[in-house]
Every structure is written in C-alpha cells, then in structure tokens.
Design an enzyme around this catalytic site. Structure first.
Site: not given
Ligand code: FAD
Ligand code: DHB
Length: 393
Positions: A72, A201, A293, A297, A386
């Site tokens: 992604h 998100y 979460p 990570k 990220y």
C-alpha cells in the site's frame, strides 16, 4: 536439555529471533504455552513496515508475503464525511507498508524453522526462569507432563505482555511507564471484499473507526468502544451499524457487509519497561513494551528488537564481545519511544475521549486533522513514522 539461546514465546519476536540466530549458526530452543494451531490462527496485526518486509525477504521467509501480501502506498484519513489521502510513498522516497496478517507471518516462520530442524515445544506449562544473573541461566517448564530444565547461555523473553519473564526480574530493577486509555477497539474479520483499496482511519463525533483488509475477499474492521465493554455488548448488528455511521462519506460511498468470522475486544495501553535486560535475560517485543494499535507499530517493534538482539548475540558468539549486548536496551528503547510518541499522537488525534463533554477537544482534533491533510510538512511527518524507519537506523 541444553541450548545456546532459550526462547520463551513463539510469537513474532521469538520466531524471528530463532530464525535470525539459526542463519548465523546459533542454536535455540523455543517454548510456547499455546498450541501451534492456536498461535497460527490468532488474528492480530495486519500492517508490516517496509523494514520488516525487507528483513523477512532478505532472510528467505518472504516468498508467500511477496505473492499474497498487498503493498500500500497511501492511507486515507476520513472526517466530516470527506476522504483525505496521505500519499505515504510519495512523501517518503518510495517507502510503502504491506498488508499481510500476523498469523501468516507466523505460519511462514514456523514452516521455515521446522524445515531447518528447529525445536519448538508447544503447549508447555509452568515456565520459569532462574539463575538469570549467572552464566548458565535456566528455563524450567513442564513438557508432555514431565518437568524439564533447559540450560542456556542466554534467555530471550519473547512471551508477550502477559508473560512471565518481565515479572521474574527482581523488584527495583525495572522502571515501568504505563498509561491505560479510557477506550478499546472492537475488531472484526468479515468475509466480504474490502470496500476500499487503502486503509481508512475515520474520526467522528461517535468515535474512531478503521477499515483495513486482509485479502481481496476478507475485510478487517475496528470501532472504538468503551473501556469496560465486553464482546457480548457488541452483537453483529451493532458493530455494522456503528461502522456505517462512522465511515459514512458524503459522496454516497457505502460499506459492504458480510458474515463476521471472528470478533474480539482489544484494550489500549502505552507501556514500557526499562531496561529490557536483566543479567543474561533479554526482553523483546510486547514483553517489554505495548503501544496502542492506532499506529500499527507493535509487531514491527518486536521484529526490530530481535534484529538488534540477534546482531548482539552474533558479536558475542563470534568474539566474546559483549558491547552490543550491553547496548541492546538503549538501542531498542530509542525506537520504542519514537513509536510510543507516534502511536499516542495518532490515538489522541482519532479517538473521542469519554467524559470530555466540552466540544473544544473535538474541534481541536478536527483542526489537527485539517492541518495534517493540508500541510505537506505535517503529512510527511505522519508518513515517515507510519512507514517506519530503516532497521539499522
Ligand atoms: P506475542 O505475539 O504476544 O507473542 C508472545 C507469545 O508468548 C505468545 O504466543 C504467548 O502464547 C507466549 N507466551 C506467553 N507466556 C508464556 C509462557 N509463560 N510460556 C511460554 N509461552 C508464553 N502491530 C503491528 O505492528 N501492526 C498492526 O497492524 C497491529 N495491529 C494490531 C491489532 C490488534 C487488534 C492487536 C491486539 C495488536 C496489533 N498489533 C499490531 C500488535 C502486535 O500484534 C503485537 O505487538 C505482536 O504480537 C507482538 O509480538 P510478540 O512476539 O512480542 O508477542
Ligand atoms: C490493522 C491494525 C492496526 O492496528 C492498524 O493501525 C491498521 C491496520 C489491521 O489489523 O489490519
């Protein structure tokens, strides 16, 4: 029994460590409390950083990940009914994340370890660790109904947050840092094609929601729930209803529903134990630290820890040089605290905090989101954290 490195826990940390040591000619024995089937079915993480993927590939266990994993190059932040894409790869010089279930990583590692003749003992009970401050630490456990001792040069405590290793360290040695968040996540795995190509998100007045995926036929979704909720409080209809409301978009996009194959509640905490070592026992992964979460990570940190530990052990076995072992904890903790900060930042930006009845926080969170999606500098900061940092960094 006797081995060089005794590993407690056959999760990602224990298996990757044993694999990396094997490639350097160092032997290990793994003991695991659960059955092989249980560990291989446990649905957990789904997002692998580029560095984690690179390590698995370079060490020969990335074949299926390359075939079946999904790379992604962006994620979506959704708020006030609008989608905003963060182009992760464009902002990080081409780095990406990969979607590949933790249990698939586990299966690949177990297959490789067993093919190489590894000893993994499942369904072991009453594990204990002793003589940690000597040169011959010992793991005790009950194996097939018999009590055995495993004499080791070193012990790796890879037994997760609820394991025994951290608790075996004498009082006063560890400093712990702990924050419990006033909410959790209900997570589901649903037999339906994902309604999105990239992770979403979402932040709404009703709370957080996350649309993730596993395969072209399987969706993984999460909704923020109350701290003390039990899974019985969340019948399937309620979960879908909240997901629809929180993922709603103004352009008529809709969420597809399917049969729920698995569901559970995850608590949210930030936890670190320092140092990650006592005598000849080294803690790695969730045994030493937990992140909420939201930043995806935890598994990646576990892999990073054992990469450092494997390097340090190789130095010790090659040249009896213990400098890297002595520096293990501080090498890991630098990245652990970076990930803690990022995970906390993502969590506070995207969740409703209960009891917070003023509308101020909500407006501040919206302002922060608006900044992240309009400022290249802010988006780059999110993106580089990220996708994660190079492993040797
Ligand atoms: P674990 O996976 O907990 O493994 C420890 C093992 O030790 C277990 O198999 C346990 O049975 C065994 N054990 C415990 N006690 C004993 C004992 N006494 N004797 C023998 N064996 C014992 N991380 C990410 O990077 N990306 C994500 O997208 C992500 N999403 C997540 C979503 C959810 C819902 C959850 C719950 C977690 C998520 N994580 C994510 C975190 C990730 O799953 C963990 O950080 C990861 O499993 C840590 O690996 P570990 O090997 O340190 O510990
Ligand atoms: C998943 C889990 C996470 O914690 C996250 O931040 C993103 C995705 C997942 O399980 O797919």
């Amino acid at each position: 029994m006797r081995t060089q490195v005794g590993v407690i826990g056959a999760g990602p940390a224990g298996l990757v460590l044993s694999h990396l040591l094997h490639l350097q000619g160092i032997e290990s024995i793994i003991i695991e409390r659960r059955s092989r089937e249980y560990v291989e079915k446990r649905v957990r993480a789904g997002v692998l950083e580029q560095a984690t993927v690179d390590l698995l590939c370079e060490t020969g266990v990335g074949g299926r990940l390359m075939r079946e994993g999904l790379s992604h190059h962006g994620i979506e932040l959704r708020f006030e009914g609008e989608a905003h894409r963060i182009p992760l790869s464009d902002l990080t010089g081409g780095r990406a994340i990969w979607i590949y279930g933790q249990q698939e990583v586990i299966k690949d590692l177990v297959t490789a370890r067993l093919a190489a003749g590894a000893e993994i003992h499942y369904e072991v009970s009453d594990a204990s660790v002793e003589r940690l401050d000597t040169e011959r630490p010992v793991i005790g456990c009950t194996l097939d109904g018999k009590r055995v001792n495993i004499e080791c040069d070193f012990i790796a405590g890879c037994d997760g947050f609820h394991g025994i290793c951290r608790h075996a360290i004498p009082a006063g040695v560890l400093t712990t840092y702990d924050r419990d968040y006033p909410f959790g996540w209900v997570g589901i795995l649903a037999a339906v094609a994902p309604s999105t190509d990239e992770l979403i998100y979402a932040f709404t007045e009703r709370g957080f929601a996350l649309h993730s995926l596993r395969t072209p036929e399987l969706s993984r979704l999460y909704v923020q729930c109350d701290h003390d909720d039990r899974i019985e409080d969340w019948p399937d209809d309620r979960i879908w209803d909240e997901l629809h409301q929180r993922l709603k978009k103004s352009d008529g996009w809709t969420l597809k529903e399917g049969p729920i194959l698995e569901k559970g509640i995850t608590g949210m905490r930030s936890f670190v134990a320092e140092p990650m070592q006592y005598g000849r026992m080294f803690l790695a992964g969730d045994a030493a630290h937990i992140v909420p979460p939201t930043g995806a990570k935890g598994l990646n940190l576990a892999v990073r820890d054992v990469w450092h530990l494997a390097q340090a052990l190789v130095r010790w076995y090659r040249a009896r040089d213990d400098a890297a072992l002595a520096g293990y904890s501080s090498a890991c903790l630098r990245r652990v605290w970076r990930a803690q900060d990022f995970s906390y930042w993502m969590t506070s930006m995207l969740h409703r905090f209960p009891g917070d009845d003023s509308r101020v926080s909500y407006k501040l969170q919206l302002a922060r989101l608006a900044y992240v999606v309009t400022s290249r500098a802010a988006a780059t900061s999110l993106a580089e954290n990220y996708v994660g940092f190079p492993i040797e960094d």
